[in-house]
Design a protein around this motif. Structure first.
Motif, PDB file in Angstrom:
ATOM      1  N   PHE A 104       0.834  -1.201   0.000  1.00 52.13           N
ATOM      2  CA  PHE A 104       0.000   0.000   0.000  1.00 52.13           C
ATOM      3  C   PHE A 104       0.870   1.254   0.000  1.00 52.13           C
ATOM      4  CE2 PHE A 104      -2.268   3.453   2.010  1.00 52.13           C
ATOM      5  CZ  PHE A 104      -3.531   3.384   1.446  1.00 52.13           C
ATOM      6  N   ASP A 105       1.868   1.291   0.887  1.00 52.94           N
ATOM      7  CA  ASP A 105       2.690   2.494   1.025  1.00 52.94           C
ATOM      8  C   ASP A 105       3.491   2.778  -0.237  1.00 52.94           C
ATOM      9  OD1 ASP A 105       1.740   2.853   3.577  1.00 52.94           O
ATOM     10  OD2 ASP A 105       3.511   2.003   4.567  1.00 52.94           O
ATOM     11  N   LYS A 106       4.052   1.750  -0.858  1.00 50.55           N
ATOM     12  CA  LYS A 106       4.849   2.002  -2.066  1.00 50.55           C
ATOM     13  C   LYS A 106       3.953   2.410  -3.232  1.00 50.55           C
ATOM     14  CE  LYS A 106       8.507   0.420  -5.078  1.00 50.55           C
ATOM     15  NZ  LYS A 106       9.540  -0.605  -5.372  1.00 50.55           N
ATOM     16  N   THR A 107       2.798   1.760  -3.366  1.00 56.63           N
ATOM     17  CA  THR A 107       1.895   2.096  -4.470  1.00 56.63           C
ATOM     18  C   THR A 107       1.427   3.540  -4.362  1.00 56.63           C
ATOM     19  OG1 THR A 107       1.158  -0.223  -4.523  1.00 56.63           O
ATOM     20  CG2 THR A 107      -0.178   1.375  -5.710  1.00 56.63           C
ATOM     21  N   PHE A 108       1.016   3.954  -3.173  1.00 54.60           N
ATOM     22  CA  PHE A 108       0.598   5.337  -2.981  1.00 54.60           C
ATOM     23  C   PHE A 108       1.792   6.284  -2.984  1.00 54.60           C
ATOM     24  CE2 PHE A 108      -3.565   3.780  -2.117  1.00 54.60           C
ATOM     25  CZ  PHE A 108      -4.417   4.852  -2.284  1.00 54.60           C
ATOM     26  N   GLY A 109       2.948   5.799  -2.513  1.00 53.50           N
ATOM     27  CA  GLY A 109       4.137   6.647  -2.489  1.00 53.50           C
ATOM     28  C   GLY A 109       4.574   7.095  -3.862  1.00 53.50           C
ATOM     29  N   VAL A 110       4.509   6.192  -4.844  1.00 51.87           N
ATOM     30  CA  VAL A 110       4.892   6.532  -6.212  1.00 51.87           C
ATOM     31  C   VAL A 110       3.738   7.205  -6.950  1.00 51.87           C
ATOM     32  CG1 VAL A 110       5.641   5.636  -8.450  1.00 51.87           C
ATOM     33  CG2 VAL A 110       6.574   4.661  -6.337  1.00 51.87           C
ATOM     34  N   ASN A 111       2.583   6.556  -6.946  1.00 46.64           N
ATOM     35  CA  ASN A 111       1.489   6.962  -7.833  1.00 46.64           C
ATOM     36  C   ASN A 111       0.715   8.187  -7.362  1.00 46.64           C
ATOM     37  OD1 ASN A 111       2.270   4.649  -9.150  1.00 46.64           O
ATOM     38  ND2 ASN A 111       0.418   3.482  -8.703  1.00 46.64           N
ATOM     39  N   VAL A 112       0.742   8.469  -6.075  1.00 45.00           N
ATOM     40  CA  VAL A 112      -0.006   9.622  -5.547  1.00 45.00           C
ATOM     41  C   VAL A 112       0.948  10.667  -4.952  1.00 45.00           C
ATOM     42  CG1 VAL A 112      -1.787  10.383  -3.925  1.00 45.00           C
ATOM     43  CG2 VAL A 112      -2.031   8.200  -5.117  1.00 45.00           C
ATOM     44  N   ARG A 113       1.669  10.285  -3.914  1.00 42.37           N
ATOM     45  CA  ARG A 113       2.573  11.251  -3.284  1.00 42.37           C
ATOM     46  C   ARG A 113       3.648  11.732  -4.250  1.00 42.37           C
ATOM     47  NH1 ARG A 113       7.412  11.508  -0.559  1.00 42.37           N
ATOM     48  NH2 ARG A 113       7.478  12.848   1.298  1.00 42.37           N
ATOM     49  N   GLY A 114       4.295  10.790  -4.940  1.00 41.90           N
ATOM     50  CA  GLY A 114       5.342  11.166  -5.876  1.00 41.90           C
ATOM     51  C   GLY A 114       4.809  12.018  -7.006  1.00 41.90           C
ATOM     52  N   ASN A 146      -7.677  -7.750  -8.005  1.00 43.87           N
ATOM     53  CA  ASN A 146      -6.234  -7.742  -7.701  1.00 43.87           C
ATOM     54  C   ASN A 146      -5.608  -6.359  -7.784  1.00 43.87           C
ATOM     55  OD1 ASN A 146      -6.242 -10.628  -7.471  1.00 43.87           O
ATOM     56  ND2 ASN A 146      -6.039 -10.759  -9.708  1.00 43.87           N
ATOM     57  N   ASP A 147      -6.392  -5.327  -8.004  1.00 45.91           N
ATOM     58  CA  ASP A 147      -5.835  -3.980  -8.139  1.00 45.91           C
ATOM     59  C   ASP A 147      -6.303  -3.050  -7.026  1.00 45.91           C
ATOM     60  OD1 ASP A 147      -4.246  -4.443 -10.292  1.00 45.91           O
ATOM     61  OD2 ASP A 147      -5.582  -3.569 -11.783  1.00 45.91           O
ATOM     62  N   THR A 148      -6.438  -3.569  -5.823  1.00 47.07           N
ATOM     63  CA  THR A 148      -7.018  -2.791  -4.729  1.00 47.07           C
ATOM     64  C   THR A 148      -6.327  -1.446  -4.532  1.00 47.07           C
ATOM     65  OG1 THR A 148      -7.981  -4.614  -3.475  1.00 47.07           O
ATOM     66  CG2 THR A 148      -7.284  -2.708  -2.213  1.00 47.07           C
ATOM     67  N   ALA A 149      -5.033  -1.445  -4.237  1.00 47.03           N
ATOM     68  CA  ALA A 149      -4.329  -0.191  -3.980  1.00 47.03           C
ATOM     69  C   ALA A 149      -4.085   0.579  -5.271  1.00 47.03           C
ATOM     70  CB  ALA A 149      -3.006  -0.464  -3.257  1.00 47.03           C
ATOM     71  N   TYR A 150      -3.704  -0.119  -6.324  1.00 43.85           N
ATOM     72  CA  TYR A 150      -3.386   0.537  -7.591  1.00 43.85           C
ATOM     73  C   TYR A 150      -4.592   1.308  -8.125  1.00 43.85           C
ATOM     74  CZ  TYR A 150      -2.034   1.061 -12.501  1.00 43.85           C
ATOM     75  OH  TYR A 150      -1.747   1.563 -13.734  1.00 43.85           O
ATOM     76  N   SER A 151      -5.754   0.689  -8.123  1.00 43.80           N
ATOM     77  CA  SER A 151      -6.953   1.357  -8.629  1.00 43.80           C
ATOM     78  C   SER A 151      -7.265   2.611  -7.822  1.00 43.80           C
ATOM     79  CB  SER A 151      -8.148   0.402  -8.588  1.00 43.80           C
ATOM     80  OG  SER A 151      -7.966  -0.674  -9.478  1.00 43.80           O
ATOM     81  N   ALA A 152      -7.074   2.528  -6.515  1.00 47.56           N
ATOM     82  CA  ALA A 152      -7.342   3.689  -5.664  1.00 47.56           C
ATOM     83  C   ALA A 152      -6.384   4.833  -5.978  1.00 47.56           C
ATOM     84  CB  ALA A 152      -7.231   3.290  -4.194  1.00 47.56           C
ATOM     85  N   THR A 153      -5.129   4.508  -6.298  1.00 47.51           N
ATOM     86  CA  THR A 153      -4.191   5.582  -6.648  1.00 47.51           C
ATOM     87  C   THR A 153      -4.604   6.263  -7.938  1.00 47.51           C
ATOM     88  OG1 THR A 153      -2.638   4.149  -7.881  1.00 47.51           O
ATOM     89  CG2 THR A 153      -2.270   4.397  -5.506  1.00 47.51           C
ATOM     90  N   LYS A 154      -5.087   5.493  -8.884  1.00 48.40           N
ATOM     91  CA  LYS A 154      -5.457   6.096 -10.161  1.00 48.40           C
ATOM     92  C   LYS A 154      -6.746   6.907 -10.042  1.00 48.40           C
ATOM     93  CE  LYS A 154      -1.847   4.696 -12.274  1.00 48.40           C
ATOM     94  NZ  LYS A 154      -0.803   5.673 -12.640  1.00 48.40           N
ATOM     95  N   ALA A 155      -7.627   6.517  -9.121  1.00 50.67           N
ATOM     96  CA  ALA A 155      -8.788   7.362  -8.842  1.00 50.67           C
ATOM     97  C   ALA A 155      -8.339   8.693  -8.242  1.00 50.67           C
ATOM     98  CB  ALA A 155      -9.738   6.645  -7.899  1.00 50.67           C
TER      99      ALA A 155
END
Length: 249
Positions: A104-114, A146-155
């Motif tokens: 969760f942290d890495k997915t949001f760290g790159v796709n949202v925070r970054g 299978n895209d729980t965190a990834y989909s949320a970042t793209k939203a």
């Protein structure tokens, strides 16, 4: 006349896949392009492939110091940015049950925070009337297992487009997103543990896509060129879906 003649573009995650295709297309259209990535050897190979009007800056969008170093160099070399493409992304497919704190942290760290700080730190250099392009995904609005965190970042990316369009309107900066579907990039291979599994993923994507094939990185680059150029001068706040009809079904 080339459509980006005299423009300065920055593309994060530009050493492979969609980012590399965009850098190639932008330079052919006359832009000078800075690409970033975490691995210097891949950046060197990308620069050698493109050959001209290209510069590389190694760095991780999760590290504010790397972003500061990127923009300090551009400020010294060029003094302005006409086009910013926040393309760097991360995907590690997990179901809700299998999602971990690290995932969760890495997915949001790159796709949202970054992504957010990539844009925020660039704003003093982006000229009024410039173009910001964010890479989203059809996963932002289509339920994909299978895209729980990834989909949320793209939203979140889609939300950024709306908010920043409103916040930057006084500078006439156009903020738009591109939402690709299934694109034939190395990411697909990374989703599978074996060659057979990767082939099976491609087969399933082709079967689900009305155009009966995967998209090519160059097709996303063509959409990015439209949003980067004056041809989209009255386009702001949109999510341009490039998915062969996958999300329509």
């Amino acid at each position: 006349m080339p459509r980006l003649e005299g423009k300065l573009a920055v593309i994060t995650g530009g050493s492979s896949g969609i980012g590399l295709a965009m850098a190639q297309r932008f330079t052919r259209e006359g832009a000078f392009v800075y690409i970033t990535g975490r691995r210097q050897n891949e950046l060197d190979m990308a620069a050698a492939l493109i050959g001209q009007r290209i510069a590389t800056v190694q760095g991780d969008v999760q590290d504010p110091r790397d972003l500061d170093r990127l923009y300090a160099r551009i400020r010294e070399d060029q003094g302005k940015i006409d086009i910013l493409v926040a393309n760097a992304g991360f995907i590690d497919p997990r179901t809700l049950v299998d999602t971990t704190e690290d995932n969760f942290d890495k997915t949001f760290g790159v796709n949202v925070r970054g992504l957010l700080f990539t844009v925020q730190k660039a704003l003093p250099l982006i000229r009024d009337g410039g173009s910001i392009i964010l890479l989203s995904s059809i996963a932002a609005f289509k339920g994909i297992p299978n895209d729980t965190a990834y989909s949320a970042t793209k939203a979140s990316v889609r939300s950024f487009v709306r908010t920043w369009t409103a916040e930057l309107k006084d500078r006439s900066i156009r903020v738009n997103a591109i939402s690709p579907g299934a694109i034939d990039t190395p990411i697909i291979d990374a989703l599978a543990s074996t060659t057979e599994d990767a082939d099976a993923i491609q087969v399933s994507f082709r079967a689900a896509t009305p155009l009966n094939r995967l998209g090519q990185p160059e097709e996303i680059a063509a959409a990015a060129l439209f949003l980067a150029s004056d041809e989209s001068s009255y386009v702001a706040g949109v999510d341009l879906v490039v998915d062969g009809g996958l999300s329509a079904l």
